[in-house]
Design a protein around this motif. Sequence first.
Motif: not given
Length: 234
Positions: A79-87
């Motif tokens: 994920n481009a934002r890091g460990a983000d379950h919303n992405r």
Amino acid sequence: MECELAPWLRFGDAPGVMRALDAIGAREPGLGDLLAEGSRRAAATGAGDPDRAMHVKGLELPGYEPRTLHAMAVGLAVNARGADHNRSGAYEADLSGDLDRLAGGSAHVAAAIETEDRAAAMDSLILCKFLRGVFTDPWEEWAALLRSVTGWAVDGAELHETARGIVASKHAFNRREGWTPEEDTLPPRVLDVPLTLPSGREAVLTTERLQAMVAEYHHARGLDKFVQERDPAA
């Protein structure tokens, strides 16, 4: 707590947790100011152990165990934002019963990509992600909503391609800011370390399996050419 950064901050000590949160929010000198920077920067100062910092690209992991959810594992890693379950809501695929959540492969990569695309579309349409389960044919239904509001002649295929473009733009931003392929991974402590489940099955996410899934993701997203630019042997 694990790094024993303060004598009053220990597992099971609720008042200590509240004290730490207040210190972080106020950036109090010492522990508060250190942890306000996040676990990656805090560990990089030498105050802790970088291998214990549970983050991807500086964003700490959400409440999912990657060893037991392999589609979610690759989704968090890339994920481009890091460990983000919303992405990347790939845990939905893991828990659907359609995939073996402990044996990551091509189907898990495809699920991670699809949920990432859907998250990009929902965020852009300003749709609450708790609504995602009410749509039978999301892309066509979302396109119909967009047409009704804007009058644009958009169909599901075009909307899906737009979502892919949004994800590509995020990766392009990261490349400009210095992203390296090595950042598309998970914390060392969840790799190659078996976890025995109540069912008796052993959950393990090997470095090799994760790297293979990440490489497949890079190829599907058209990112492998940038990987090769940095490492011609890749």
